[in-house]
Structures are given as structure tokens and as C-alpha cells.
Design a protein around this motif. Structure first.
Motif, PDB file in Angstrom:
ATOM      1  N   ARG A  75      37.342  37.515  39.854  1.00  0.00           N
ATOM      2  CA  ARG A  75      37.766  37.887  38.496  1.00  0.00           C
ATOM      3  C   ARG A  75      36.696  37.520  37.471  1.00  0.00           C
ATOM      4  O   ARG A  75      36.469  38.256  36.504  1.00  0.00           O
ATOM      5  N   ARG A  76      36.013  36.399  37.717  1.00  0.00           N
ATOM      6  CA  ARG A  76      34.966  35.985  36.788  1.00  0.00           C
ATOM      7  C   ARG A  76      33.796  36.965  36.827  1.00  0.00           C
ATOM      8  O   ARG A  76      33.202  37.280  35.792  1.00  0.00           O
ATOM      9  N   ARG A  77      33.496  37.482  38.022  1.00  0.00           N
ATOM     10  CA  ARG A  77      32.416  38.459  38.150  1.00  0.00           C
ATOM     11  C   ARG A  77      32.733  39.711  37.345  1.00  0.00           C
ATOM     12  O   ARG A  77      31.875  40.247  36.644  1.00  0.00           O
ATOM     13  N   LEU A  78      33.976  40.185  37.423  1.00  0.00           N
ATOM     14  CA  LEU A  78      34.374  41.353  36.648  1.00  0.00           C
ATOM     15  C   LEU A  78      34.283  41.061  35.154  1.00  0.00           C
ATOM     16  O   LEU A  78      33.766  41.881  34.378  1.00  0.00           O
ATOM     17  N   ALA A  79      34.725  39.886  34.730  1.00  0.00           N
ATOM     18  CA  ALA A  79      34.663  39.529  33.316  1.00  0.00           C
ATOM     19  C   ALA A  79      33.219  39.441  32.832  1.00  0.00           C
ATOM     20  O   ALA A  79      32.905  39.845  31.698  1.00  0.00           O
ATOM     21  N   ASP A  80      32.324  38.944  33.683  1.00  0.00           N
ATOM     22  CA  ASP A  80      30.910  38.827  33.306  1.00  0.00           C
ATOM     23  C   ASP A  80      30.268  40.194  33.069  1.00  0.00           C
ATOM     24  O   ASP A  80      29.276  40.302  32.339  1.00  0.00           O
ATOM     25  N   LEU A  81      30.820  41.243  33.683  1.00  0.00           N
ATOM     26  CA  LEU A  81      30.303  42.594  33.455  1.00  0.00           C
ATOM     27  C   LEU A  81      30.654  43.112  32.061  1.00  0.00           C
ATOM     28  O   LEU A  81      30.087  44.109  31.612  1.00  0.00           O
ATOM     29  N   ALA A  82      31.563  42.430  31.398  1.00  0.00           N
ATOM     30  CA  ALA A  82      31.986  42.764  30.034  1.00  0.00           C
ATOM     31  C   ALA A  82      32.348  44.238  29.884  1.00  0.00           C
ATOM     32  O   ALA A  82      31.847  44.929  28.985  1.00  0.00           O
ATOM     33  N   PRO A  83      33.243  44.755  30.730  1.00  0.00           N
ATOM     34  CA  PRO A  83      33.584  46.179  30.612  1.00  0.00           C
ATOM     35  C   PRO A  83      34.478  46.438  29.401  1.00  0.00           C
ATOM     36  O   PRO A  83      35.363  45.643  29.084  1.00  0.00           O
ATOM     37  N   ASP A  84      34.234  47.550  28.739  1.00  0.00           N
ATOM     38  CA  ASP A  84      35.168  48.008  27.719  1.00  0.00           C
ATOM     39  C   ASP A  84      36.378  48.676  28.371  1.00  0.00           C
ATOM     40  O   ASP A  84      37.484  48.649  27.828  1.00  0.00           O
ATOM     41  N   LEU A  85      36.143  49.270  29.553  1.00  0.00           N
ATOM     42  CA  LEU A  85      37.174  50.058  30.219  1.00  0.00           C
ATOM     43  C   LEU A  85      36.965  49.979  31.722  1.00  0.00           C
ATOM     44  O   LEU A  85      35.835  50.001  32.203  1.00  0.00           O
ATOM     45  N   VAL A  86      38.073  49.895  32.457  1.00  0.00           N
ATOM     46  CA  VAL A  86      38.039  50.013  33.908  1.00  0.00           C
ATOM     47  C   VAL A  86      38.795  51.287  34.282  1.00  0.00           C
ATOM     48  O   VAL A  86      39.947  51.483  33.878  1.00  0.00           O
ATOM     49  N   VAL A  87      38.141  52.170  35.026  1.00  0.00           N
ATOM     50  CA  VAL A  87      38.745  53.427  35.488  1.00  0.00           C
ATOM     51  C   VAL A  87      39.070  53.273  36.967  1.00  0.00           C
ATOM     52  O   VAL A  87      38.179  52.992  37.775  1.00  0.00           O
ATOM     53  N   VAL A  88      40.341  53.455  37.314  1.00  0.00           N
ATOM     54  CA  VAL A  88      40.804  53.259  38.682  1.00  0.00           C
ATOM     55  C   VAL A  88      41.286  54.592  39.246  1.00  0.00           C
ATOM     56  O   VAL A  88      42.134  55.255  38.641  1.00  0.00           O
ATOM     57  N   VAL A  89      40.749  54.982  40.400  1.00  0.00           N
ATOM     58  CA  VAL A  89      41.150  56.226  41.063  1.00  0.00           C
ATOM     59  C   VAL A  89      41.292  55.949  42.558  1.00  0.00           C
ATOM     60  O   VAL A  89      40.285  55.777  43.250  1.00  0.00           O
ATOM     61  N   TYR A  91      41.998  53.359  44.324  1.00  0.00           N
ATOM     62  CA  TYR A  91      41.175  52.221  44.708  1.00  0.00           C
ATOM     63  C   TYR A  91      41.735  51.530  45.946  1.00  0.00           C
ATOM     64  O   TYR A  91      41.015  51.245  46.895  1.00  0.00           O
ATOM     65  N   GLY A  92      43.045  51.239  45.942  1.00  0.00           N
ATOM     66  CA  GLY A  92      43.651  50.616  47.113  1.00  0.00           C
ATOM     67  C   GLY A  92      43.890  49.130  46.993  1.00  0.00           C
ATOM     68  O   GLY A  92      44.434  48.519  47.922  1.00  0.00           O
ATOM     69  N   LEU A  93      43.491  48.509  45.891  1.00  0.00           N
ATOM     70  CA  LEU A  93      43.787  47.105  45.644  1.00  0.00           C
ATOM     71  C   LEU A  93      44.661  46.984  44.404  1.00  0.00           C
ATOM     72  O   LEU A  93      44.505  47.733  43.435  1.00  0.00           O
ATOM     73  N   ILE A  94      45.598  46.049  44.447  1.00  0.00           N
ATOM     74  CA  ILE A  94      46.475  45.807  43.304  1.00  0.00           C
ATOM     75  C   ILE A  94      45.726  44.986  42.266  1.00  0.00           C
ATOM     76  O   ILE A  94      45.065  43.994  42.591  1.00  0.00           O
ATOM     77  N   LEU A  95      45.838  45.403  41.015  1.00  0.00           N
ATOM     78  CA  LEU A  95      45.218  44.669  39.915  1.00  0.00           C
ATOM     79  C   LEU A  95      46.294  43.862  39.191  1.00  0.00           C
ATOM     80  O   LEU A  95      47.274  44.417  38.699  1.00  0.00           O
ATOM     81  N   SER A  96      46.101  42.555  39.150  1.00  0.00           N
ATOM     82  CA  SER A  96      47.073  41.668  38.500  1.00  0.00           C
ATOM     83  C   SER A  96      46.967  41.778  36.984  1.00  0.00           C
ATOM     84  O   SER A  96      46.034  42.381  36.432  1.00  0.00           O
ATOM     85  N   ARG A  97      47.916  41.187  36.306  1.00  0.00           N
ATOM     86  CA  ARG A  97      47.898  41.191  34.836  1.00  0.00           C
ATOM     87  C   ARG A  97      46.606  40.579  34.301  1.00  0.00           C
ATOM     88  O   ARG A  97      46.060  41.050  33.302  1.00  0.00           O
ATOM     89  N   SER A  98      46.141  39.526  34.966  1.00  0.00           N
ATOM     90  CA  SER A  98      44.924  38.865  34.487  1.00  0.00           C
ATOM     91  C   SER A  98      43.715  39.787  34.598  1.00  0.00           C
ATOM     92  O   SER A  98      42.810  39.751  33.763  1.00  0.00           O
ATOM     93  N   VAL A  99      43.686  40.641  35.632  1.00  0.00           N
ATOM     94  CA  VAL A  99      42.586  41.597  35.790  1.00  0.00           C
ATOM     95  C   VAL A  99      42.735  42.726  34.783  1.00  0.00           C
ATOM     96  O   VAL A  99      41.751  43.151  34.148  1.00  0.00           O
ATOM     97  N   LEU A 100      43.952  43.236  34.610  1.00  0.00           N
ATOM     98  CA  LEU A 100      44.191  44.336  33.671  1.00  0.00           C
ATOM     99  C   LEU A 100      43.821  43.943  32.244  1.00  0.00           C
ATOM    100  O   LEU A 100      43.470  44.813  31.425  1.00  0.00           O
ATOM    101  N   ALA A 101      43.871  42.643  31.942  1.00  0.00           N
ATOM    102  CA  ALA A 101      43.592  42.175  30.591  1.00  0.00           C
ATOM    103  C   ALA A 101      42.105  41.986  30.309  1.00  0.00           C
ATOM    104  O   ALA A 101      41.718  41.759  29.158  1.00  0.00           O
ATOM    105  N   ILE A 102      41.249  42.113  31.320  1.00  0.00           N
ATOM    106  CA  ILE A 102      39.820  41.844  31.123  1.00  0.00           C
ATOM    107  C   ILE A 102      39.146  42.892  30.237  1.00  0.00           C
ATOM    108  O   ILE A 102      38.479  42.532  29.258  1.00  0.00           O
ATOM    109  N   PRO A 103      39.253  44.186  30.508  1.00  0.00           N
ATOM    110  CA  PRO A 103      38.537  45.162  29.664  1.00  0.00           C
ATOM    111  C   PRO A 103      39.193  45.321  28.297  1.00  0.00           C
ATOM    112  O   PRO A 103      40.429  45.298  28.170  1.00  0.00           O
ATOM    113  N   ARG A 104      38.375  45.499  27.293  1.00  0.00           N
ATOM    114  CA  ARG A 104      38.856  45.606  25.907  1.00  0.00           C
ATOM    115  C   ARG A 104      39.818  46.777  25.724  1.00  0.00           C
ATOM    116  O   ARG A 104      40.810  46.679  24.995  1.00  0.00           O
ATOM    117  N   LEU A 105      39.537  47.899  26.383  1.00  0.00           N
ATOM    118  CA  LEU A 105      40.378  49.087  26.262  1.00  0.00           C
ATOM    119  C   LEU A 105      41.393  49.195  27.392  1.00  0.00           C
ATOM    120  O   LEU A 105      42.088  50.210  27.513  1.00  0.00           O
TER     121      LEU A 105
END
Length: 316
Positions: A75-89, A91-105
Motif C-alpha cells: 500500500r505504501r508503494r502505491l501511495a508513493d506513486l502519488a496517483p490522482d486516479l486508479v483505473v481498474v479493469v 484486475y482480480g484483486l480486491i481493493l480495501s477502503r484504505s487502497v481506494l482512499a489513496i488516489p485523489r480522484l
């Protein structure tokens, strides 16, 4: 929005590749691509990259392949990428609330159905199996529930009478990519509409496909069996036993006809093999033998002289 949005793309199978290309072609910076870890495949069970990984590497993009997002370092690695948006198509992995909250958009999901109908893993095939007249793609703002988030944009398309799981997959993959490209353009211009909550009625779940579903039960109506043949093409492919031989059924046509014991072979000709169903008859037109290749019934009969005389009886 003045700066180019920083986008992380997350996807795995072929369905997601067109959407990845849409991100690459948009006025955004794709800072990383997340995909499932390489899996064993083929007779040699060698590790193989996902279609999305291959497309990402071809485009010169950075690839991440975590087993899950539970480890804090992932999760820290994803946060370090500082994404404005994550696009999921797909993917096959569940994203928790903490992950969904990382991108600004937040996180967007391209989903191959008209939500809330066919939430879940196999919306394309379930729509065909149910005899739906239309389907489409929704761009959804993700939340913690399974495909429950509000919808940003939607595109609809009819399901053709000869539609297979494969043909509808390809059409919806292209439609989803076009919808995503439009959404990225609109979010940059500030014209993306407010998301709309899904309806509280008409909810259906598209459970994952199982190979056991592919066995044809001749007690079912011919119309339902034709849908099954189409929906399960190209995977897992419908199956039956005919003339003592297990066959994969690649194409078939529902017919009327006089009542007969379900599974009875009514007629055999180069046009196909007609089998009695719970209602009507199913004409099998393309098959595959164990270890063989897909072929028309006409070619199959030509390769087995005298088979026509042994077939009338029953299929199982």
C-alpha cells in the motif's frame, strides 16, 4: 485541471488491454501498471505474464505484481506513486477502503454490464445465458462493495442472436476502452458528470463460470441450450457425449420439432445433428473431439464413414 493527471492502471486479462491502450493514448501520465503475478500455463506449466503485463512492457511502462494489498509496504508503494486516479479493469484483486482512499480522484472501474444487473465475475456470459436483449459497459466510481459504486458513464449495446461469449467480450472491451477515453478527456476538461447511484432493484450477480456448467442437460429447452453453447464459447465450451464419444460443442441452433425423449438423436446430416430437448430440438453444427480441432459436423461425419447409422439413439 492544469497538470496531466497521474494514473495507475490495474488489470490482468485480454479484456483490460484495450483500456490500458486508452490510458496510454490519453493526456495523462500512466505512472505504473498493476497486474496479477505471472501464473503457470500450458503443458509445460511455465510462468506466463498476463496480457496486460505484456502490453505494459511493450509500451515501456513500469509494472507492479503484488499478490495482494494486505502488506503495508504494498500500500505504501502505491501511495508513493502519488496517483490522482486508479483505473481498474478486470484486475482480480480486491481493493480495501484504505487502497481506494489513496488516489485523489478515487478509483474507477470499467465493468462489462449495465449495473446493477450482473455485478460480479462473469457478466458477459451471464447476460447471454439469461437471454438479455442488451448489455453494455459502465464506468463506476469504486467503493468497498462488490460492483456497488455509483456510475459515472454508461454505454449500451444490443446482444445479437448469434452472439458468443467471445464476440461479446471483444465488443465490450472496445466499448469500455472508448468510454474510458471519453471519461479521461472529460475529467481533464472538468466536464465529467456527477456519479449516479445504482438502482436498488434489478440486482443480479454474475457468479464465476464453472466447467461443470458446460455439460449439456438435454432436459432443458433447446433455446436455453443454444444460449449455453454461445455463452461458453470460447470457454469453458459446452460438452456432451454422442455416439459414445465426448465432444465439445462449439455452435448450435435451437429448432422446433416434435416431442421426443430428451437426448434422443432425431436426425443426422451434413447440416448438423438434431437432438431432442425438454422443449424443441438443438441442431449441433460444430464440434471438437478429445485431442482434436474444432470442425463442422459435416467434416466430422466425413471423417467417420458409417457413423450416421450408429448415431440415432441418445446423447448424454
Amino acid at each position: 485541471m492544469s497538470a496531466r493527471p497521474r494514473v495507475v492502471f490495474a488489470g490482468t486479462p485480454d479484456f483490460a488491454v484495450a483500456s490500458l491502450h486508452a490510458c496510454v493514448d490519453a493526456a495523462v501520465d500512466v505512472v505504473a501498471v498493476y497486474t496479477q503475478p505471472d501464473r503457470p500455463a500450458g503443458r509445460g506449466r511455465k510462468l506466463c505474464p498476463s496480457p496486460v503485463k505484456r502490453a505494459a512492457l511493450d509500451a515501456g511502462l513500469s509494472v507492479e505484481q503484488p499478490e495482494s494489498f494486505r502488506p503495508v509496504q504494498v500500500r505504501r508503494r502505491l501511495a508513493d506513486l502519488a496517483p490522482d486516479l486508479v483505473v481498474v479493469v478486470a484486475y482480480g484483486l480486491i481493493l480495501s477502503r484504505s487502497v481506494l482512499a489513496i488516489p485523489r480522484l478515487g478509483c474507477w472501474n470499467v465493468h462489462a454490464s449495465l449495473l446493477p444487473r450482473w455485478r460480479g465475475a462473469a457478466p458477459i456470459q451471464r447476460a447471454i445465458l439469461a437471454g438479455d436483449a442488451e448489455t453494455g459497459v459502465d464506468l463506476m466510481q469504486m467503493e468497498a462493495g462488490l460492483d456497488t459504486g455509483p456510475v459515472l458513464l454508461e454505454r449500451r449495446t444490443p446482444i445479437r442472436s448469434d452472439e458468443t461469449g467471445g464476440s461479446l467480450h471483444d465488443r465490450l472491451a472496445a466499448l469500455g476502452a472508448a468510454l474510458l477515453a471519453e471519461a479521461l478527456d472529460r475529467v481533464i476538461k472538468g466536464t465529467l458528470p456527477e456519479p449516479k447511484e445504482q438502482a436498488g432493484s434489478g440486482i443480479a450477480y454474475a457468479h464465476k463460470l464453472d466447467k461443470s456448467e458446460a455439460i449439456l442437460d438435454w432436459r432443458e429447452p433447446a433455446v436455453a441450450l443454444e444460449r449455453k453453447v454461445r455463452a461458453f464459447n470460447p470457454w469453458p465450451v459446452a460438452e456432451t457425449v454422442l455416439g459414445g464419444e465426448r465432444l465439445r460443442v462449439w455452435s448450435a441452433i435451437a429448432l422446433g420439432g416434435r416431442p421426443a425423449l430428451p437426448g434422443t438423436v432425431i436426425a443426422v446430416s451434413p447440416a448438423g445433428i438434431d437432438v431432442a430437448c425438454g422443449e424443441g430440438q438443438l441442431r449441433i453444427t460444430a464440434i471438437q473431439r478429445d485431442g482434436g480441432k474444432r470442425m463442422s459436423v459435416s467434416d466430422w461425419l466425413n471423417a467417420r464413414p458409417g457413423l450416421v447409422d450408429t448415431l440415432p439413439g441418445s446423447a448424454t
